[in-house]
Motif scaffolding. Structure first.
Motif, PDB file in Angstrom:
ATOM      1  N   CYS A  95     107.319  28.690  18.788  1.00 14.40           N
ATOM      2  CA  CYS A  95     108.578  29.232  18.267  1.00 14.40           C
ATOM      3  C   CYS A  95     109.092  28.370  17.119  1.00 14.40           C
ATOM      4  O   CYS A  95     109.642  28.881  16.136  1.00 14.40           O
ATOM      5  N   ASP A  96     108.917  27.047  17.230  1.00 10.53           N
ATOM      6  CA  ASP A  96     109.286  26.145  16.136  1.00 10.53           C
ATOM      7  C   ASP A  96     108.538  26.517  14.861  1.00 10.53           C
ATOM      8  O   ASP A  96     109.115  26.580  13.771  1.00 10.53           O
ATOM      9  N   ALA A  97     107.233  26.740  14.996  1.00 12.68           N
ATOM     10  CA  ALA A  97     106.401  27.025  13.829  1.00 12.68           C
ATOM     11  C   ALA A  97     106.767  28.363  13.192  1.00 12.68           C
ATOM     12  O   ALA A  97     106.745  28.499  11.967  1.00 12.68           O
ATOM     13  N   ILE A  98     107.101  29.351  14.010  1.00 15.25           N
ATOM     14  CA  ILE A  98     107.530  30.641  13.467  1.00 15.25           C
ATOM     15  C   ILE A  98     108.806  30.464  12.656  1.00 15.25           C
ATOM     16  O   ILE A  98     108.953  31.015  11.562  1.00 15.25           O
ATOM     17  N   SER A  99     109.731  29.672  13.184  1.00 13.02           N
ATOM     18  CA  SER A  99     110.981  29.401  12.470  1.00 13.02           C
ATOM     19  C   SER A  99     110.710  28.766  11.115  1.00 13.02           C
ATOM     20  O   SER A  99     111.271  29.171  10.093  1.00 13.02           O
ATOM     21  N   GLY A 105     109.138  30.642   3.990  1.00  9.43           N
ATOM     22  CA  GLY A 105     108.379  31.686   3.306  1.00  9.43           C
ATOM     23  C   GLY A 105     106.884  31.460   3.312  1.00  9.43           C
ATOM     24  O   GLY A 105     106.180  31.884   2.391  1.00  9.43           O
ATOM     25  N   ASP A 106     106.375  30.811   4.357  1.00  6.26           N
ATOM     26  CA  ASP A 106     104.953  30.466   4.421  1.00  6.26           C
ATOM     27  C   ASP A 106     104.166  31.549   5.171  1.00  6.26           C
ATOM     28  O   ASP A 106     103.984  31.477   6.382  1.00  6.26           O
ATOM     29  N   LYS A 107     103.678  32.546   4.434  1.00  2.00           N
ATOM     30  CA  LYS A 107     102.947  33.632   5.083  1.00  2.00           C
ATOM     31  C   LYS A 107     101.561  33.190   5.559  1.00  2.00           C
ATOM     32  O   LYS A 107     100.983  33.812   6.455  1.00  2.00           O
ATOM     33  N   THR A 108     101.032  32.105   4.981  1.00  3.05           N
ATOM     34  CA  THR A 108      99.720  31.609   5.403  1.00  3.05           C
ATOM     35  C   THR A 108      99.739  31.193   6.864  1.00  3.05           C
ATOM     36  O   THR A 108      98.781  31.426   7.605  1.00  3.05           O
ATOM     37  N   MET A 109     100.834  30.573   7.289  1.00  6.97           N
ATOM     38  CA  MET A 109     100.954  30.176   8.690  1.00  6.97           C
ATOM     39  C   MET A 109     100.941  31.393   9.600  1.00  6.97           C
ATOM     40  O   MET A 109     100.262  31.412  10.633  1.00  6.97           O
ATOM     41  N   ILE A 110     101.687  32.430   9.218  1.00  3.51           N
ATOM     42  CA  ILE A 110     101.769  33.629  10.051  1.00  3.51           C
ATOM     43  C   ILE A 110     100.419  34.345  10.106  1.00  3.51           C
ATOM     44  O   ILE A 110     100.054  34.932  11.128  1.00  3.51           O
ATOM     45  N   ILE A 135     118.167  33.882  12.092  1.00  8.88           N
ATOM     46  CA  ILE A 135     118.769  32.619  11.668  1.00  8.88           C
ATOM     47  C   ILE A 135     119.295  31.853  12.879  1.00  8.88           C
ATOM     48  O   ILE A 135     119.174  30.630  12.972  1.00  8.88           O
ATOM     49  N   ALA A 136     119.856  32.580  13.840  1.00  9.85           N
ATOM     50  CA  ALA A 136     120.363  31.938  15.057  1.00  9.85           C
ATOM     51  C   ALA A 136     119.235  31.288  15.842  1.00  9.85           C
ATOM     52  O   ALA A 136     119.406  30.218  16.430  1.00  9.85           O
ATOM     53  N   LEU A 137     118.058  31.917  15.832  1.00 10.72           N
ATOM     54  CA  LEU A 137     116.923  31.367  16.577  1.00 10.72           C
ATOM     55  C   LEU A 137     116.302  30.166  15.882  1.00 10.72           C
ATOM     56  O   LEU A 137     115.652  29.348  16.524  1.00 10.72           O
ATOM     57  N   PHE A 138     116.482  30.049  14.549  1.00  8.17           N
ATOM     58  CA  PHE A 138     115.896  28.926  13.822  1.00  8.17           C
ATOM     59  C   PHE A 138     116.342  27.593  14.417  1.00  8.17           C
ATOM     60  O   PHE A 138     115.604  26.618  14.416  1.00  8.17           O
ATOM     61  N   SER A 139     117.568  27.540  14.927  1.00  4.92           N
ATOM     62  CA  SER A 139     118.106  26.288  15.464  1.00  4.92           C
ATOM     63  C   SER A 139     118.108  26.250  16.981  1.00  4.92           C
ATOM     64  O   SER A 139     118.641  25.334  17.581  1.00  4.92           O
ATOM     65  N   GLN A 196     104.141  11.955  19.753  1.00  4.31           N
ATOM     66  CA  GLN A 196     105.297  12.804  20.037  1.00  4.31           C
ATOM     67  C   GLN A 196     105.552  13.832  18.936  1.00  4.31           C
ATOM     68  O   GLN A 196     106.518  14.588  18.989  1.00  4.31           O
ATOM     69  N   ALA A 197     104.674  13.860  17.935  1.00  3.56           N
ATOM     70  CA  ALA A 197     104.883  14.746  16.789  1.00  3.56           C
ATOM     71  C   ALA A 197     104.779  16.219  17.175  1.00  3.56           C
ATOM     72  O   ALA A 197     103.900  16.619  17.930  1.00  3.56           O
ATOM     73  N   THR A 198     105.713  17.007  16.660  1.00  2.92           N
ATOM     74  CA  THR A 198     105.628  18.465  16.699  1.00  2.92           C
ATOM     75  C   THR A 198     105.775  18.934  15.256  1.00  2.92           C
ATOM     76  O   THR A 198     106.153  18.148  14.378  1.00  2.92           O
ATOM     77  N   LEU A 199     105.498  20.187  15.004  1.00  3.01           N
ATOM     78  CA  LEU A 199     105.626  20.695  13.640  1.00  3.01           C
ATOM     79  C   LEU A 199     107.053  20.532  13.131  1.00  3.01           C
ATOM     80  O   LEU A 199     107.284  20.056  12.016  1.00  3.01           O
ATOM     81  N   ASP A 200     108.014  20.905  13.959  1.00  2.00           N
ATOM     82  CA  ASP A 200     109.414  20.828  13.546  1.00  2.00           C
ATOM     83  C   ASP A 200     109.822  19.390  13.234  1.00  2.00           C
ATOM     84  O   ASP A 200     110.459  19.121  12.216  1.00  2.00           O
TER      85      ASP A 200
END
Length: 213
Positions: A95-99, A105-110, A135-139, A196-200
């Motif tokens: 979910c972090d990565a989708i956000s 605007g990174d369509k390559t990830m999707i 936008i609410a889900l981004f955070s 402990q690294a995550t994408l976010d």
């Protein structure tokens, strides 16, 4: 309308599982991440459900968290994105990565999701980037203790860590960073965060580090 199942996982396939609730088996479609999570639990599980009713079928889509379910609802609100496509995205990305992918605007990830091409990926970004619910889900990803990305082991292997670094660099490139600078600050962030690294967390720390130089 079924909204939640509490029972035992008794059988699983690559994209679905049978949940036994008081002797009744429910076939539930799941993302790969949710399926992996539930498979590790010994005993009773709670599956959040989105019920899809059509003229010739009733399909249950299951999730490990409210956050994952809410992203599923948003993704399927995009024209051309059905339930299976949404689950493919939730399998390929946290979910972090989708956000991050949508906000940057990174369509390559999707497009990492099976069956998702550039046109659909761009449509997802265009339709959800400014949508209030998205936008609410981004955070929200860090606030849901049942979020799949939070209950999974963060960067448990060099392979996963490498994927996070590549995704973080891609996100920074889409924000206008030059390749060398993106690589540099993401590498610094990766070294500081370690296992402990995550994408976010990589993207956020990389942005902070870039502002200091």
């Amino acid at each position: 309308m079924i909204a939640r199942l509490v029972g035992f996982l008794v059988e699983k396939n690559s994209d679905s599982a049978i949940i036994d609730v008081n002797g009744v088996g429910y076939l539930v479609q799941l993302s790969g991440r949710a399926l992996d999570y539930f498979s590790e639990i010994e005993g009773e599980i709670t599956v959040h459900i989105e019920t899809q009713i059509r003229e010739d079928s009733i399909t249950l889509f299951g999730f490990a968290s409210y956050l994952e379910r809410d992203w599923f609802r948003l993704l399927t609100s995009v024209q051309g994105v059905g339930g299976k496509a949404a689950l493919a995205i939730l399998t390929a990305l946290t979910c972090d990565a989708i956000s991050v992918a949508i906000s940057s605007g990174d369509k390559t990830m999707i497009c990492r999701a099976n069956g998702i091409g550039p046109k659909i990926a761009q449509r997802i970004i265009n339709e959800l980037k400014e949508k209030p619910a998205a936008i609410a889900l981004f955070s929200s990803a860090k606030g849901d203790h049942l979020a799949v990305e939070d209950i999974s082991q963060p960067a448990a292997s060099a392979h996963h860590a490498g994927n996070f670094v590549a995704d973080a660099v891609s996100a920074l490139l889409n924000l206008g960073f030059k390749p060398a600078e993106a690589q540099r600050v993401v590498q610094l962030a990766s070294e500081e965060l370690g296992d402990q690294a995550t994408l976010d967390s990589l993207v956020r720390l990389a942005l902070r580090l870039s502002s200091k130089h």
